[in-house]
Structures are given as C-alpha cells and as structure tokens.
Design a protein around this motif. Structure first.
Motif, PDB file in Angstrom:
ATOM      1  N   GLY A   1       0.806  -1.205   0.000  1.00 56.81           N
ATOM      2  CA  GLY A   1       0.000   0.000   0.000  1.00 56.81           C
ATOM      3  C   GLY A   1       0.840   1.256   0.000  1.00 56.81           C
ATOM      4  N   LYS A   2       0.155   2.369  -0.192  1.00 57.37           N
ATOM      5  CA  LYS A   2       0.759   3.702  -0.144  1.00 57.37           C
ATOM      6  C   LYS A   2      -0.192   4.615   0.586  1.00 57.37           C
TER       7      LYS A   2
ATOM      8  N   LEU B   1       6.572  -5.226  11.512  1.00 59.06           N
ATOM      9  CA  LEU B   1       5.238  -5.236  10.918  1.00 59.06           C
ATOM     10  C   LEU B   1       5.251  -5.201   9.394  1.00 59.06           C
ATOM     11  N   TYR B   2       6.303  -4.604   8.837  1.00 61.87           N
ATOM     12  CA  TYR B   2       6.340  -4.356   7.393  1.00 61.87           C
ATOM     13  C   TYR B   2       7.583  -4.969   6.774  1.00 61.87           C
ATOM     14  N   ARG B   3       7.400  -5.662   5.666  1.00 57.85           N
ATOM     15  CA  ARG B   3       8.524  -6.243   4.926  1.00 57.85           C
ATOM     16  C   ARG B   3       9.318  -5.120   4.237  1.00 57.85           C
TER      17      ARG B   3
ATOM     18  N   TYR C   1       4.681   0.846   1.528  1.00 56.24           N
ATOM     19  CA  TYR C   1       4.935  -0.249   2.456  1.00 56.24           C
ATOM     20  C   TYR C   1       4.375  -1.568   1.947  1.00 56.24           C
ATOM     21  N   GLU C   2       4.894  -2.633   2.535  1.00 56.78           N
ATOM     22  CA  GLU C   2       4.354  -3.972   2.327  1.00 56.78           C
ATOM     23  C   GLU C   2       4.256  -4.632   3.691  1.00 56.78           C
ATOM     24  N   LYS C   3       3.046  -4.970   4.085  1.00 58.85           N
ATOM     25  CA  LYS C   3       2.810  -5.589   5.387  1.00 58.85           C
ATOM     26  C   LYS C   3       3.299  -7.032   5.384  1.00 58.85           C
ATOM     27  N   LEU C   4       3.727  -7.494   6.556  1.00 54.51           N
ATOM     28  CA  LEU C   4       4.133  -8.893   6.686  1.00 54.51           C
ATOM     29  C   LEU C   4       2.935  -9.836   6.652  1.00 54.51           C
ATOM     30  N   LYS C   5       1.809  -9.370   7.213  1.00 55.20           N
ATOM     31  CA  LYS C   5       0.583 -10.179   7.246  1.00 55.20           C
ATOM     32  C   LYS C   5      -0.597  -9.272   6.923  1.00 55.20           C
ATOM     33  N   ASP C   6      -1.654  -9.864   6.416  1.00 59.42           N
ATOM     34  CA  ASP C   6      -2.822  -9.099   5.996  1.00 59.42           C
ATOM     35  C   ASP C   6      -3.533  -8.392   7.154  1.00 59.42           C
TER      36      ASP C   6
ATOM     37  N   GLU D   1      -2.736  -0.524   8.442  1.00 54.57           N
ATOM     38  CA  GLU D   1      -2.002   0.412   7.598  1.00 54.57           C
ATOM     39  C   GLU D   1      -1.307   1.416   8.519  1.00 54.57           C
ATOM     40  N   PRO D   2      -0.146   1.951   8.104  1.00 50.27           N
ATOM     41  CA  PRO D   2       0.628   2.838   8.974  1.00 50.27           C
ATOM     42  C   PRO D   2       0.100   4.281   9.019  1.00 50.27           C
ATOM     43  N   VAL D   3      -1.188   4.415   9.291  1.00 51.40           N
ATOM     44  CA  VAL D   3      -1.816   5.737   9.336  1.00 51.40           C
ATOM     45  C   VAL D   3      -1.209   6.590  10.450  1.00 51.40           C
ATOM     46  N   THR D   4      -0.932   5.993  11.600  1.00 50.26           N
ATOM     47  CA  THR D   4      -0.361   6.778  12.706  1.00 50.26           C
ATOM     48  C   THR D   4       1.070   7.217  12.380  1.00 50.26           C
ATOM     49  N   CYS D   5       1.781   6.433  11.575  1.00 48.35           N
ATOM     50  CA  CYS D   5       3.117   6.858  11.124  1.00 48.35           C
ATOM     51  C   CYS D   5       3.009   8.103  10.245  1.00 48.35           C
ATOM     52  N   LEU D   6       1.999   8.121   9.396  1.00 50.64           N
ATOM     53  CA  LEU D   6       1.778   9.289   8.554  1.00 50.64           C
ATOM     54  C   LEU D   6       1.465  10.505   9.428  1.00 50.64           C
ATOM     55  N   GLY D   7       0.707  10.289  10.485  1.00 49.26           N
ATOM     56  CA  GLY D   7       0.416  11.365  11.433  1.00 49.26           C
ATOM     57  C   GLY D   7       1.675  11.914  12.087  1.00 49.26           C
ATOM     58  N   VAL D   8       2.628  11.042  12.376  1.00 52.06           N
ATOM     59  CA  VAL D   8       3.911  11.489  12.948  1.00 52.06           C
ATOM     60  C   VAL D   8       4.613  12.429  11.976  1.00 52.06           C
ATOM     61  N   HIS D   9       4.616  12.091  10.698  1.00 52.20           N
ATOM     62  CA  HIS D   9       5.268  12.941   9.700  1.00 52.20           C
ATOM     63  C   HIS D   9       4.556  14.288   9.553  1.00 52.20           C
ATOM     64  N   ILE D  10       3.249  14.282   9.624  1.00 48.86           N
ATOM     65  CA  ILE D  10       2.490  15.537   9.563  1.00 48.86           C
ATOM     66  C   ILE D  10       2.823  16.411  10.772  1.00 48.86           C
ATOM     67  N   ASN D  11       2.832  15.811  11.965  1.00 48.70           N
ATOM     68  CA  ASN D  11       3.159  16.578  13.176  1.00 48.70           C
ATOM     69  C   ASN D  11       4.597  17.080  13.146  1.00 48.70           C
TER      70      ASN D  11
END
Length: 150
Positions: A5-6, A95-97, A120-125, A129-139
C-alpha cells in the motif's frame, strides 16, 4: 485488503519548501532540536550526510512509545526537492517487509506543499495500515514550520 500500500499526505507550509528539503536531505541530525517530542536522535551510521547510500539511525516516538529505525538514503533529487528513505532495520520491520518514506516539496502558485508518501508492504494481511506513522510525519512538519517561523 492487499499487503502492499501507499499512504499520502500533503500539507501547505509557510516556512518555505527549500527549508524542508535541505533539512531532511542534508541536516536531519538537527531534527531532535526542532521536534524533540517526535525525534530524539538522528545519527549518521554510514556514509556522509546528504548522500545517496548513507545510513541514518533514528530514535523517535510513535504511538507514545520510543522506537528505533535505520534508514538508507535511496534517492535525493535536488531539482525536484525529493528524498527517499528505505528502512533497513528497526521496529517498523516487525510489521512491514518494506517501508519507504518519500518526501516531496512542490510549489504551485507561490504555495509550498510538503508531500509525505509511505510506501509499504505488510508482513501479514491483518496488520494495520501505517496511518499513525503518517500522522507522525504531519506533526513533524508542523513542528518544523513553527520552529522556522519563530
């Protein structure tokens, strides 16, 4: 849902796009001074600051927990004001390959925009999704803007 995903966020900044590109491309070790609540350290592990192939070690806060990452600088484009970092070690790889962070700075009609792309590519389905990581970048972007406007 698929494993790959992206996530993308784009925000307007008043501090100037060149400030963002320069900071992340050449002087990311200044980030702990600008945003200590998010970035506790950025150290050069291999190579030279601002060069492709260099490796940076990070300590940062995500979801209230201190985490670590080691990223390789995959690409820097000064003309397009973009930077690509690929995580090669650390907590995110539990969490992510694959986890790439892409920063792009654009100017449209005298408005500077910072775009963060998490590829990203998740290790398992069943991994979120890394939405909170995106929030870190916004902050982090907001902290940088506040720092440079003051």
């Amino acid at each position: 849902m698929g494993l790959k995903g992206k996530l993308t966020a784009q925000i307007e900044i008043k501090a100037g796009g060149d400030v963002f590109h320069e900071l992340f491309s050449n002087t990311p070790h200044q980030l702990p001074n600008i945003s200590p609540n998010i970035i506790q350290s950025c150290d050069l592990h291999e190579g030279e600051w601002g060069t492709v192939g260099s490796v940076y070690s990070w300590k940062f806060t995500h979801d209230g927990k201190q985490k670590v990452a080691k990223d390789i600088v995959e690409a820097i484009d000064k003309e397009k004001r973009s930077l690509t970092l690929t995580t090669i070690e650390g907590d995110l790889l539990e969490l992510y390959r694959v986890f790439k962070t892409i920063l792009q700075v654009e100017t449209h009609d005298d408005i500077d925009l910072v775009t963060w792309i998490l590829d990203y590519e998740k290790l398992k389905d069943d991994i979120e999704e890394p939405v909170t990581c995106l929030g870190v970048h916004i902050n982090l972007s907001k902290d940088i803007e506040s720092y440079h406007l003051n």
